[in-house]
Scaffold this motif. Sequence first.
Motif: not given
Length: 206
Positions: A33, A36-37, A71, A75
């Motif tokens: 995670f 991805a962030c 995710i 976002t």
Amino acid sequence: MKVGKLILVLTNACNLNCIYCYEKRKSITHMKFETACSYIDEMLNHKDYHKLEVSLFGGEPFLEFELLKNICEWTWRTEEKKTVRFNIITNGTVLNAVQKEWLKKNRAKLWITLSLDGARKSHNLNRSGSFDKIDIDFFKNNWPDVGIKMTLSENTLPNLFEDIVFIHSKGLKFTECNLAMGIDWTNENNIKIFKNEMNKLYHYYI
């Protein structure tokens, strides 16, 4: 101003074994995670991008639904002035009721493409007999403008006309067709069959 584009491979795992799959090492590893962030954050802070398109890819990305969900929600909380759209390609076979409800709730911010290789016979030949596991109406009703992604194999080439007509009959848009890798598409017999199928499609559309 430019549109920033980012592809994140959430997982290499897949629940199917499609005959044309080029990924022979389907590990169960998945993206963290935080990783991805960090990539999304970098894009959000890029001064040249006023809009982002983030593709969540696999394997089958919905095998990592909680990761995908986290995710997206992170976002949407972080994006501030930039518009972010998530693009997801799925085989459509693993969604449960809870996941479908979340997807419906957020459908305006998602662009989901269903991989469908035509009618039941062709799809099952290519994609591990998975046709009856797909809720086609769910994708049609929530993303009517997205369409489907088809992959054409040597086995399904003779059914091309029937498969595209089937897709139209289900109220779906036909938007993309890939030729399977590892096949000699210049083979004389394949060319003959392809021409015949295209001729039938020509008259169908006319």
